[in-house]
Design an enzyme around this catalytic site. Structure first.
Site, PDB file in Angstrom:
ATOM      1  N   SER A   4       0.845  -1.208   0.000  1.00 18.71           N
ATOM      2  CA  SER A   4       0.000   0.000   0.000  1.00 18.71           C
ATOM      3  C   SER A   4       0.871   1.246   0.000  1.00 18.71           C
ATOM      4  CB  SER A   4      -0.869  -0.020   1.265  1.00 18.71           C
ATOM      5  OG  SER A   4      -1.377   1.263   1.521  1.00 18.71           O
ATOM      6  N   TYR A  28      -1.452  -0.803  10.108  1.00 20.50           N
ATOM      7  CA  TYR A  28      -1.642  -1.273   8.722  1.00 20.50           C
ATOM      8  C   TYR A  28      -0.456  -0.847   7.853  1.00 20.50           C
ATOM      9  CZ  TYR A  28      -3.622  -1.291   3.985  1.00 20.50           C
ATOM     10  OH  TYR A  28      -3.825  -1.493   2.645  1.00 20.50           O
TER      11      TYR A  28
HETATM   12  N1  NAD Z   1      -8.838  -0.512  -1.740  1.00 17.67           N
HETATM   13  C1  NAD Z   1      -7.830   0.303  -1.558  1.00 17.67           C
HETATM   14  O1  NAD Z   1      -7.943   1.520  -1.699  1.00 17.67           O
HETATM   15  C2  NAD Z   1      -6.465  -0.251  -1.197  1.00 17.67           C
HETATM   16  C3  NAD Z   1      -5.404   0.657  -1.039  1.00 17.67           C
HETATM   17  C4  NAD Z   1      -4.131   0.155  -0.758  1.00 17.67           C
HETATM   18  C5  NAD Z   1      -3.926  -1.216  -0.627  1.00 17.67           C
HETATM   19  N2  NAD Z   1      -4.984  -2.081  -0.766  1.00 17.67           N
HETATM   20  C6  NAD Z   1      -4.724  -3.508  -0.600  1.00 17.67           C
HETATM   21  O2  NAD Z   1      -5.361  -4.246  -1.615  1.00 17.67           O
HETATM   22  C7  NAD Z   1      -5.766  -5.541  -1.117  1.00 17.67           C
HETATM   23  C8  NAD Z   1      -7.259  -5.766  -1.366  1.00 17.67           C
HETATM   24  O3  NAD Z   1      -8.000  -4.718  -0.801  1.00 17.67           O
HETATM   25  P1  NAD Z   1      -9.586  -4.535  -0.975  1.00 17.67           P
HETATM   26  O4  NAD Z   1      -9.857  -3.097  -0.962  1.00 17.67           O
HETATM   27  O5  NAD Z   1     -10.073  -5.373  -2.101  1.00 17.67           O
HETATM   28  O6  NAD Z   1     -10.062  -5.066   0.469  1.00 17.67           O
HETATM   29  P2  NAD Z   1     -10.950  -6.261   1.039  1.00 17.67           P
HETATM   30  O7  NAD Z   1     -11.011  -6.014   2.514  1.00 17.67           O
HETATM   31  O8  NAD Z   1     -12.206  -6.342   0.290  1.00 17.67           O
HETATM   32  O9  NAD Z   1     -10.075  -7.569   0.745  1.00 17.67           O
HETATM   33  C9  NAD Z   1      -9.257  -8.202   1.673  1.00 17.67           C
HETATM   34  C10 NAD Z   1      -9.689  -9.651   1.793  1.00 17.67           C
HETATM   35  O10 NAD Z   1      -8.759 -10.336   2.656  1.00 17.67           O
HETATM   36  C11 NAD Z   1      -9.503 -11.310   3.362  1.00 17.67           C
HETATM   37  N3  NAD Z   1      -8.794 -11.732   4.574  1.00 17.67           N
HETATM   38  C12 NAD Z   1      -8.628 -11.020   5.711  1.00 17.67           C
HETATM   39  N4  NAD Z   1      -7.984 -11.772   6.625  1.00 17.67           N
HETATM   40  C13 NAD Z   1      -7.730 -12.977   6.053  1.00 17.67           C
HETATM   41  C14 NAD Z   1      -7.114 -14.170   6.507  1.00 17.67           C
HETATM   42  N5  NAD Z   1      -6.621 -14.293   7.759  1.00 17.67           N
HETATM   43  N6  NAD Z   1      -7.023 -15.228   5.646  1.00 17.67           N
HETATM   44  C15 NAD Z   1      -7.537 -15.130   4.386  1.00 17.67           C
HETATM   45  N7  NAD Z   1      -8.144 -14.015   3.910  1.00 17.67           N
HETATM   46  C16 NAD Z   1      -8.243 -12.950   4.738  1.00 17.67           C
HETATM   47  C17 NAD Z   1     -10.826 -10.617   3.681  1.00 17.67           C
HETATM   48  O11 NAD Z   1     -11.845 -11.550   4.012  1.00 17.67           O
HETATM   49  C18 NAD Z   1     -11.088  -9.838   2.395  1.00 17.67           C
HETATM   50  O12 NAD Z   1     -11.928 -10.545   1.516  1.00 17.67           O
HETATM   51  C19 NAD Z   1      -5.377  -5.545   0.357  1.00 17.67           C
HETATM   52  O13 NAD Z   1      -4.089  -6.131   0.511  1.00 17.67           O
HETATM   53  C20 NAD Z   1      -5.294  -4.069   0.704  1.00 17.67           C
HETATM   54  O14 NAD Z   1      -4.444  -3.808   1.802  1.00 17.67           O
HETATM   55  C21 NAD Z   1      -6.246  -1.625  -1.037  1.00 17.67           C
END
Ligand code: NAD
Length: 275
Positions: A148, A161
């Site tokens: 991120s 985070y």
């Molecule tokens: N959306 C954004 O703006 C953004 C920005 C920077 C980074 N990210 C990164 O992108 C990735 C996806 O983000 P997103 O927005 O789709 O979020 P999201 O929360 O929808 O996806 C994360 C998924 O990880 C799963 N998860 C959590 N703990 C777990 C575990 N112990 N075992 C297996 N699965 C587990 C959750 O159930 C969820 O479905 C993440 O790594 C997030 O940090 C997202």
């Protein structure tokens, strides 16, 4: 003619963690559409079967439960993948714990919140790498760690985070260094703000607009913006790329921090701004 599941990832097998929705589901769908055979994995109780059903409209995709903090569960996911598709070539470490109310500045930090975030983002990502590397025995493999932009510069909140994603950046370089000789490539994507279900719930519209003002591309990301980069890094087109952290963020980190304030001043002043 049906072109479903044809492309640059044909004959490759992929695991995408955290794939029930958002960036993970978009990535699994993109990898399947580009020819990979994909295992979508997420926590027990998640909507992972429904997600795999959606991804299978694009190509070969199946669902599997995993808790990436639990080594036995990770081991079973990798074994399931090899039993189902005959090997493992691509790991997209997308699962993360994020958006917790108690993830604050350091003085207010609850250590239990810190630990629960590190358990998933740092320990879980490491465990996935450990078992995937051991299984990438055909022609090496490509690991893509989803990091991120919060890990690249200081912010006022979400300290746990951001620091856990910093761990992922360092892990990326260590894996690239330690297993490059075995044909394993490892890269990270420092993701900017992407419009996912998680973001829509966690962030008010006014704050989303504030962030749009900081992006050279003039919009927040779509999940497929990240999926496209994952597919490229997973493919043989990226065979000389390893150990890198790429910002995919609409240009958020590409400009001086004063630029959006300058733009506003220029819009308001007939004299212009500059030196
Ligand atoms: N959306 C954004 O703006 C953004 C920005 C920077 C980074 N990210 C990164 O992108 C990735 C996806 O983000 P997103 O927005 O789709 O979020 P999201 O929360 O929808 O996806 C994360 C998924 O990880 C799963 N998860 C959590 N703990 C777990 C575990 N112990 N075992 C297996 N699965 C587990 C959750 O159930 C969820 O479905 C993440 O790594 C997030 O940090 C997202």
């Amino acid at each position: 003619m049906d072109n479903k599941g044809q492309g640059e990832l044909e004959n490759k097998v992929a695991i995408v963690t955290g794939a029930q929705q958002g960036i993970g589901l978009a990535t699994a769908s993109r990898l399947a559409a580009n020819g990979a055979k994909v295992v979508l994995a997420d926590l027990p109780g998640s909507r992972i079967e429904e997600a795999a059903q959606k991804a299978s409209e694009k190509g070969d995709a199946v669902a599997r439960h995993v808790d990436i903090t639990d080594e036995q569960s990770v081991r079973e996911l990798v074994e399931f993948t090899r039993d189902t598709w005959g090997g493992l070539d691509i790991l997209d470490n997308n699962a993360a714990r994020q958006g917790l109310a108690g993830d604050t500045d350091i003085l207010s930090m609850d250590p239990d919140v810190w630990d629960s975030i590190f358990a998933v983002n740092a320990r879980g990502t490491m465990l996935m790498c450990k078992h995937a590397i051991a299984a990438m025995t055909r022609n090496g493999g490509s690991i893509i760690n989803i990091s991120s932009g919060t890990s690249l510069a200081g912010q006022l909140y979400q300290s746990a985070y951001a620091c856990s994603k910093g761990t992922i950046n360092t892990l990326t370089k260590y894996i690239a260094t330690q297993y490059g000789d075995q044909g394993i490539r490892c890269n990270a994507i420092a993701v900017g703000l992407v419009k996912t279900e998680m973001l829509k719930k966690a962030m008010p519209e006014s704050y989303q607009q504030l962030m749009v003002d900081q992006k050279l591309a003039g919009r927040l990301g779509d999940p497929d913006d990240i999926a496209q980069m994952v597919s490229f890094l997973a493919s043989d087109r990226a065979s000389w790329i390893t150990g890198q952290i790429y910002s995919v963020d609409g240009g958020y980190f590409a400009h001086g921090p004063q630029v959006s304030a300058e733009k506003k001043m220029m819009a308001q002043s007939s004299e212009g701004v500059g030196v």
